[in-house]
Design a protein around this motif. Structure first.
Motif, mmCIF file in Angstrom:
data_model
loop_
_atom_site.group_PDB
_atom_site.id
_atom_site.type_symbol
_atom_site.label_atom_id
_atom_site.label_comp_id
_atom_site.label_asym_id
_atom_site.label_seq_id
_atom_site.Cartn_x
_atom_site.Cartn_y
_atom_site.Cartn_z
ATOM 1 N N THR A 1 0.839 -1.186 0.000
ATOM 2 C CA THR A 1 0.000 0.000 0.000
ATOM 3 C C THR A 1 0.878 1.240 0.000
ATOM 4 O O THR A 1 1.778 1.360 0.828
ATOM 5 C CB THR A 1 -0.903 0.019 1.250
ATOM 6 N N ILE A 2 0.603 2.165 -0.919
ATOM 7 C CA ILE A 2 1.346 3.424 -1.004
ATOM 8 C C ILE A 2 0.371 4.563 -0.749
ATOM 9 O O ILE A 2 -0.628 4.714 -1.466
ATOM 10 C CB ILE A 2 1.990 3.582 -2.395
ATOM 11 N N GLU A 3 0.635 5.348 0.298
ATOM 12 C CA GLU A 3 -0.224 6.491 0.603
ATOM 13 C C GLU A 3 -0.043 7.573 -0.450
ATOM 14 O O GLU A 3 1.013 7.686 -1.067
ATOM 15 C CB GLU A 3 0.100 7.040 1.990
ATOM 16 N N THR A 4 -1.085 8.390 -0.626
ATOM 17 C CA THR A 4 -1.033 9.503 -1.569
ATOM 18 C C THR A 4 -1.289 10.810 -0.811
ATOM 19 O O THR A 4 -1.530 10.796 0.391
ATOM 20 C CB THR A 4 -2.098 9.348 -2.681
ATOM 21 N N VAL B 1 -6.331 12.145 1.414
ATOM 22 C CA VAL B 1 -6.741 11.333 2.553
ATOM 23 C C VAL B 1 -7.612 10.161 2.080
ATOM 24 O O VAL B 1 -8.618 10.362 1.403
ATOM 25 C CB VAL B 1 -7.526 12.184 3.575
ATOM 26 N N GLY B 2 -7.194 8.942 2.401
ATOM 27 C CA GLY B 2 -7.977 7.752 2.087
ATOM 28 C C GLY B 2 -7.747 7.153 0.716
ATOM 29 O O GLY B 2 -8.278 6.087 0.420
ATOM 30 N N PHE C 1 -5.302 5.368 -2.014
ATOM 31 C CA PHE C 1 -4.084 4.571 -1.963
ATOM 32 C C PHE C 1 -3.760 3.964 -3.319
ATOM 33 O O PHE C 1 -4.658 3.578 -4.062
ATOM 34 C CB PHE C 1 -4.240 3.405 -0.971
ATOM 35 N N THR D 1 -6.379 -0.700 3.339
ATOM 36 C CA THR D 1 -6.963 0.633 3.160
ATOM 37 C C THR D 1 -7.795 1.111 4.342
ATOM 38 O O THR D 1 -8.074 2.308 4.442
ATOM 39 C CB THR D 1 -7.879 0.656 1.921
ATOM 40 N N SER E 1 -7.467 17.255 2.624
ATOM 41 C CA SER E 1 -6.866 17.320 1.284
ATOM 42 C C SER E 1 -7.846 17.873 0.236
ATOM 43 O O SER E 1 -7.647 17.673 -0.956
ATOM 44 C CB SER E 1 -6.351 15.939 0.870
#
Length: 187
Positions: free
Chosen positions: A5-8, A11-12, A14, A41, A95
């Motif tokens: 999982t890669i955060e962006t 918010v929320g 991925f 997630t 965001s």
């Protein structure tokens, strides 16, 4: 099966990288596992509809969202490549107004989780692309909204020139999208 999982910056939202097992015969990948998806997630949503589109190089679809019956989308590409974009239209989000883009392709096997409350679109980078997505609610055309793809207030940096494109191919609906400042937002 491990799901990276890669955060962006949203918010929320991925980027997901499933494990791919390959050899001389081809490859195998588990494209969806409810337990793994929820663990990665935190989204406790159910998918109710699967969709597929095929588009040619230079087509830009979006930026779409449903103001009622909002859809979360788990998107991926099985043939070709796209530049996939999400824009946060949740007024109460940290965001709000931000966008994030990621290349999805048959080579990188990446998926993008676009939670409810985000506008979504993509630009086709290959000659022909098959784009698949699971949704958390049903399509409701009466609630669909569209933000214009090139709104300077959002400032999405679509990779047109890098892929030999001057302007994208748009539907009439997408060409008539509203500016971000005129759009309906989620609370």
């Amino acid at each position: 099966m491990a799901l990276k999982t890669i955060e962006t910056a949203i918010v929320g939202a991925f980027i997901l990288e499933p494990t791919v097992f390959g050899d001389a015969r081809g490859f195998f990948s588990e494209t969806y596992n409810c337990r793994e998806f929820r663990a990665a997630t935190g989204a406790e949503l159910n998918f109710v509809q699967d969709n597929q589109s095929r588009s040619r190089r230079g087509v830009l679809r979006g930026l779409h969202y449903q103001i009622e019956q909002p859809q979360g989308k788990l998107v991926r590409v099985t043939r070709g490549a796209v530049y996939d974009v999400a824009v946060d239209v949740r007024k109460g989000s940290a965001s709000f107004g931000r966008w994030v883009g990621v290349e999805l392709s048959e080579q990188n096997h990446r998926q993008f989780w676009v939670p409810p409350g985000l506008a979504h679109g993509f630009l086709v980078l290959s000659d022909e692309t098959d784009f698949l997505y699971k949704t958390t609610d049903y399509y409701a055309p009466q609630h669909e909204r569209c933000i214009v793809w090139n709104d300077p207030d959002i400032g999405i940096q679509w990779p047109l020139e890098q892929h030999g494109l001057d302007v994208p191919l748009l539907s009439d609906k997408d060409a008539a999208g509203l500016k971000f400042s005129q759009a309906e937002y989620f609370p």
